[in-house]
Write an enzyme that holds these catalytic residues in place. Structure first.
Site, PDB file in Angstrom:
ATOM      1  N   HIS A 126      -5.619  11.559   8.272  1.00  0.00           N
ATOM      2  CA  HIS A 126      -6.873  10.813   8.184  1.00  0.00           C
ATOM      3  C   HIS A 126      -8.016  11.706   7.707  1.00  0.00           C
ATOM      4  O   HIS A 126      -8.095  12.883   8.050  1.00  0.00           O
ATOM      5  CB  HIS A 126      -7.212  10.184   9.532  1.00  0.00           C
ATOM      6  N   HIS A 150      -2.811  15.290  11.354  1.00  0.00           N
ATOM      7  CA  HIS A 150      -2.456  14.076  10.603  1.00  0.00           C
ATOM      8  C   HIS A 150      -3.424  13.896   9.439  1.00  0.00           C
ATOM      9  O   HIS A 150      -4.394  14.644   9.312  1.00  0.00           O
ATOM     10  CB  HIS A 150      -2.421  12.846  11.509  1.00  0.00           C
ATOM     11  N   HIS A 158      -0.161   6.800  16.071  1.00  0.00           N
ATOM     12  CA  HIS A 158      -1.464   6.682  15.402  1.00  0.00           C
ATOM     13  C   HIS A 158      -1.256   6.689  13.893  1.00  0.00           C
ATOM     14  O   HIS A 158      -1.773   5.832  13.169  1.00  0.00           O
ATOM     15  CB  HIS A 158      -2.355   7.838  15.849  1.00  0.00           C
ATOM     16  N   ASP A 198      -5.189  12.768  17.401  1.00  0.00           N
ATOM     17  CA  ASP A 198      -5.584  11.426  17.824  1.00  0.00           C
ATOM     18  C   ASP A 198      -4.440  10.704  18.528  1.00  0.00           C
ATOM     19  O   ASP A 198      -4.373   9.468  18.510  1.00  0.00           O
ATOM     20  CB  ASP A 198      -6.045  10.601  16.619  1.00  0.00           C
ATOM     21  N   HIS A 253     -11.603  13.847  19.554  1.00  0.00           N
ATOM     22  CA  HIS A 253     -12.782  12.981  19.616  1.00  0.00           C
ATOM     23  C   HIS A 253     -13.377  12.980  21.014  1.00  0.00           C
ATOM     24  O   HIS A 253     -12.668  13.152  22.008  1.00  0.00           O
ATOM     25  CB  HIS A 253     -12.427  11.537  19.245  1.00  0.00           C
ATOM     26  N   ASP A 269     -11.096  12.063   8.384  1.00  0.00           N
ATOM     27  CA  ASP A 269     -11.967  12.761   9.325  1.00  0.00           C
ATOM     28  C   ASP A 269     -11.273  13.960   9.977  1.00  0.00           C
ATOM     29  O   ASP A 269     -11.866  14.644  10.822  1.00  0.00           O
ATOM     30  CB  ASP A 269     -12.518  11.802  10.383  1.00  0.00           C
ATOM     31  N   HIS A 270     -10.040  14.229   9.547  1.00  0.00           N
ATOM     32  CA  HIS A 270      -9.306  15.409  10.014  1.00  0.00           C
ATOM     33  C   HIS A 270      -8.980  16.385   8.878  1.00  0.00           C
ATOM     34  O   HIS A 270      -8.712  17.552   9.144  1.00  0.00           O
ATOM     35  CB  HIS A 270      -8.015  14.992  10.719  1.00  0.00           C
TER      36      HIS A 270
END
Length: 265
Positions: free
Chosen positions: A58, A56, A112, A139, A177, A60-61
């Site tokens: 985001h 996805h 998410h 996530d 995570h 942090d990905h």
């Protein structure tokens, strides 16, 4: 043989590194930061990064995608319904993508984010965790929990989790995570008489006290201990009803109550 290693990033992210020991080719899943991957490649100059899989959008990905592609020329595969930097292959539900010789099925799991996907392979791999099917769940499904609903609805996320819950129980779950300890503390509150949760919580407390990773999980273990997959259990519903101070008439309503409770937990 494919081996899978976690490269820690930020405070609690894992970038999953897949290694084909026969060819010395490798791939990464959700590299939010290029540096851990670049450091690994610098330490293993004989290895070639060939694939980047994204669940996805985001940051942090995806934050490290462009730098890694510029360095290696790796093919970037990610969800068609989200904006993914440097994406080469746009993936939709039911698509197949081959990475290091492993065939992955794409499963759309909105909740998410609206375009979130998961990668599932029935082929499995080797390594310290054993063999068996693989799931890179991003996530969406966490060990003992699930992702927050930043874009989707409770109905969407509940449906997404149910799609993953019916995968073979031996499927190894690689989420993105290290949330397992906090998730299981909530699971214990949501289902205090679940002996499987108590046992798993004790194991995870020991692992984290030793600064050790708690992943991968498995679908079988999640069915036993993850309250977000157990919304039809009477004990879970009763706790959700207690928290909302009202009856939750459906499994979706129970899920929504659990997610709101977890947000405030």
């Amino acid at each position: 043989m494919i081996q899978i290693e976690a490269l820690p990033a930020f405070s609690d992210n894992y970038i999953w590194l897949l290694q084909d020991t026969a060819t010395q080719r490798c791939a990464v899943v959700d590299p939010g930061d290029a540096r851990p991957v670049l450091d690994w490649l610098d330490a293993h100059p004989q290895w070639q990064l060939t694939d980047i899989l994204i669940t996805h959008h985001h940051q942090d990905h995806v934050g490290g995608v462009e730098a890694l592609k510029a360095r290696s020329g790796a093919k970037v595969s990610g969800p068609a319904n989200e904006t993914i930097p440097a994406r080469d292959v746009a993936l939709r539900d039911g698509d197949a993508v081959t990475c290091l010789g492993i065939a992955f099925e794409v499963i759309e799991v909105p909740g998410h984010t609206l375009g979130h996907i998961a990668f599932h392979s029935a082929e499995g791999s080797g390594g310290a965790e054993g063999t068996g099917p693989l799931l890179f769940s991003g996530d969406t499904l966490f060990a003992g929990g699930c992702g927050r609903l930043f874009e989707g609805t409770p109905e969407q996320m509940h449906h997404s989790l149910q799609r993953l819950a019916v995968l073979p129980e031996a499927t190894r779950v690689y989420c993105a995570h290290e949330y397992t300890l906090s998730n299981l503390r909530f699971a214990n509150a949501a289902e205090p008489d679940n002996a499987h949760v108590l046992e798993r919580l004790a194991e995870v407390e020991k692992l984290r006290a030793e600064q050790r990773i708690t992943l991968p999980s498995s679908i079988g273990l999640e069915r036993l201990t993850n309250p977000f997959l157990r919304t039809t259990e009477t004990s879970v519903k009763q706790k959700a009803d207690e928290w909302t101070k009202a009856a939750n008439p459906s499994s979706i309503a129970v899920f929504a109550a659990l997610r709101a409770w977890k947000n405030a937990f």
